[in-house]
Design a protein around this motif. Structure first.
Motif, mmCIF file in Angstrom:
data_model
loop_
_atom_site.group_PDB
_atom_site.id
_atom_site.type_symbol
_atom_site.label_atom_id
_atom_site.label_comp_id
_atom_site.label_asym_id
_atom_site.label_seq_id
_atom_site.Cartn_x
_atom_site.Cartn_y
_atom_site.Cartn_z
ATOM 1 N N ASN A 69 0.865 -1.207 -0.026
ATOM 2 C CA ASN A 69 -0.017 0.017 -0.078
ATOM 3 C C ASN A 69 0.964 1.245 -0.153
ATOM 4 N N THR A 73 -2.832 3.735 -2.134
ATOM 5 C CA THR A 73 -3.221 3.187 -3.450
ATOM 6 C C THR A 73 -2.593 1.736 -3.063
ATOM 7 N N LEU A 78 -2.776 -2.730 -9.418
ATOM 8 C CA LEU A 78 -2.603 -1.842 -10.645
ATOM 9 C C LEU A 78 -2.110 -2.655 -11.867
#
Lengths: 276, 270
Positions: A69, A73, A78
């Motif tokens: 993290n 995010t 991703l």
């Protein structure tokens, strides 16, 4: 959570052999304006941990579990495209070999300009001014922007690498043994430069090294790794002055003592025989 | 003067370096500028300095691997510059070198047994059986095993490769060994093992060392005397204790201050 980076239960293994964990349940945090040092020998998994955070694992390896993290995010979720926007812009990286990580046929100014143009869309005069400013910040005369890497010394090349990595003012800097290839005097200068930039830009720095001497100079927090696992974590003073794990003590003991009071000692794996 | 094994006086070496963008220009670089050193039998002289200070050039000139511009090198009373061909080769058996980069200094196409035994072959020492025996003995002495004789350098870790490099140098039973940054490519934990091995071997075989390093932490443990080099000159020379406790030159002081961990750089701790 105010942590800049929070790594939890990170595991990395070869795809061909998912049970052989090269990074085994690694968890640590890093805050803005602080330096966390990952210390360990070759093969301890320290560089692999950093590469996983950057999403730069070799194709033959995979992250089998765990979360990364960064500023809220979850990096593991991703896509490759989203990750390239994070790399270089929000996370900067400096590698060990300043000789091999620069392109020999491009001027250093051009190489610094690449990430500025890509991430921030700068061009022309604005770009030029920015490059000169960056070179000045890392202690290289701005007119050296037109120099090729072979015209610079090892220390200057590493300064160029630092200028590249901080070009987009990242929130976090990952430095993988940035001074191992350098002389002690140049090493001291580069460490001082990194510490100064980190404070001025309020970056978090993840610093990877095998040398406890370097740790003493720059770390706030220390993570000691051995064979893929974390054996000890703590504040720098606590780890240096009162190491808890026998491996940490063994690794500290083999740093040669410049005062000449302590005899030279090689690393002692005797503790491995007993359940640690 | 039998207690001095090697004496070098007034060594000078100048390189012509290309300069300018396309290398059409020339400039002269003084790599060695009136350098004199003495190495006592059975002791260690450390040469300390930064990259470009001329310390590796000094090593190469002492071994006559590079021609000197001026100066003499006396090894066990013999002037090395006056020797050539077979006579020089015979002396070189007693003057060995351990190199910095264990990755680059071992031939990747040769087996470890061949690498270590090559010197014995060149100097025509013993028959095949005797050579094999010596190679095995030396490999075991440096902490490798008999089975390693048939392996190639890439099968070893950096520390093990450096052990091969040491075995290669010491199998010839030299008198003086020049160690050019022997551990700077290795992890701190491996460094200590190699340094301890070098010290043990020095005791056992009565070796003299010229130990080249930029790391004053290591030098403290290895050297009896230190010579500090800067820009091709020796700026300070003396016993280990006195150099560390009362360095006379600002340059030496600067080197000492750069030792990592010696003074906690407090900027990041406050």
């Amino acid at each position: 959570m105010s942590d800049l980076l929070r790594v939890e239960n990170l595991c990395v293994a070869p795809i061909a052999n998912p049970h052989k964990l090269l990074v085994n349940k690694v968890s640590f945090t890093l805050n803005s304006g602080k330096t966390t040092c990952i210390v360990g020998e070759s093969g301890s998994g320290k560089s692999l941990t950093a590469l996983t955070v950057m999403g730069l694992l070799a194709p033959s390896l995979s992250r089998t579990s765990g979360s990364i993290n960064f500023q809220g995010t979850e990096l593991t979720g991703l896509s490759n495209e989203q990750m390239s926007d994070v790399r270089g812009k929000r996370i900067g990286m400096i590698f060990q070999e300043p000789m091999t990580s620069l392109n020999p046929v491009l001027t250093v100014g051009y190489q610094i300009s690449e990430s500025l143009a890509h991430h921030l869309g700068l061009s022309g005069k604005e770009l030029k001014t920015r490059i000169e400013g960056l070179l000045q910040q890392v202690g290289i005369p701005p007119e050296r922007a037109n120099a090729y890497p072979d015209e610079l010394s090892g220390g200057q090349r590493q300064r160029v690498m630092i200028a590249m990595s901080i070009a987009c003012e990242p929130a976090m800097l990952i430095a993988d043994e940035p001074t191992t290839a350098l002389d002690v005097t140049v090493q001291a200068q580069i460490l001082a430069l990194l510490a100064e930039l980190k404070s001025r830009m309020n970056m978090g720095m993840l610093f990877i090294t095998h040398d406890f001497g370097v740790v003493a100079d720059i770390a706030d927090d220390v993570v000691v790794m051995f064979r893929g696992e974390i054996v000890e974590t703590g504040m720098v003073q606590q780890v240096l002055e009162n190491p808890q794990h026998p491996y940490t003590r063994a690794l500290l003991a083999c740093v040669p003592d410049a005062e000449g009071k302590k005899p030279l000692q090689s690393i002692d794996y005797a503790w491995l025989g007993e359940p640690a | 003067m039998s207690d001095i094994i090697l004496s070098a006086s007034h060594l000078t070496k100048t390189y012509r370096q290309r300069s300018g963008r396309f290398g059409f220009g020339r400039k002269l670089v003084k790599a060695l500028d009136d350098v004199s050193i003495n190495i006592k039998t059975g002791s260690t002289l450390a040469i300390v300095g930064e990259s470009g200070s001329g310390k590796s050039t000094l090593a190469r000139c002492l071994l006559q691997l590079l021609p000197l511009d001026a100066g003499t090198v006396q090894f066990q009373g013999q002037d090395l510059a006056a020797l050539s061909g077979d006579a020089l080769r015979a002396v070189r058996r007693h003057l060995q070198m351990v190199f910095q980069d264990p990755f680059a200094s071992l031939n990747p196409r040769m087996k470890v047994g061949e690498i270590v035994g090559e010197g014995l072959l060149i100097h025509n020492l013993g028959d095949a059986q005797e050579r094999t025996r010596k190679v095995l003995q030396m490999l075991e002495r440096v902490g490798l095993s008999a089975a390693d004789i048939n392996k190639y350098p890439h099968e070893f870790s950096g520390g093990q490769r450096q052990r091969v490099g040491i075995a290669r140098a010491l199998v010839l039973e030299p008198k003086l060994v020049i160690c050019d940054e022997p551990v700077s490519a290795l992890d701190v934990s491996i460094q200590a093992q190699i340094l301890l091995l070098l010290k043990e071997l020095q005791q056992e075989m009565g070796l003299s060392y010229l130990f080249i390093s930029h790391d004053l932490r290591i030098v403290r443990h290895m050297a009896d005397e230190i010579a500090v080099m800067h820009d091709g000159k020796i700026v300070e020379q003396g016993e280990v204790e006195s150099i560390y406790s009362s360095p006379q030159q600002a340059y030496t002081q600067n080197l000492l201050n750069s030792i990592p961990g010696r003074q906690r750089r407090t900027a990041s701790l406050i």
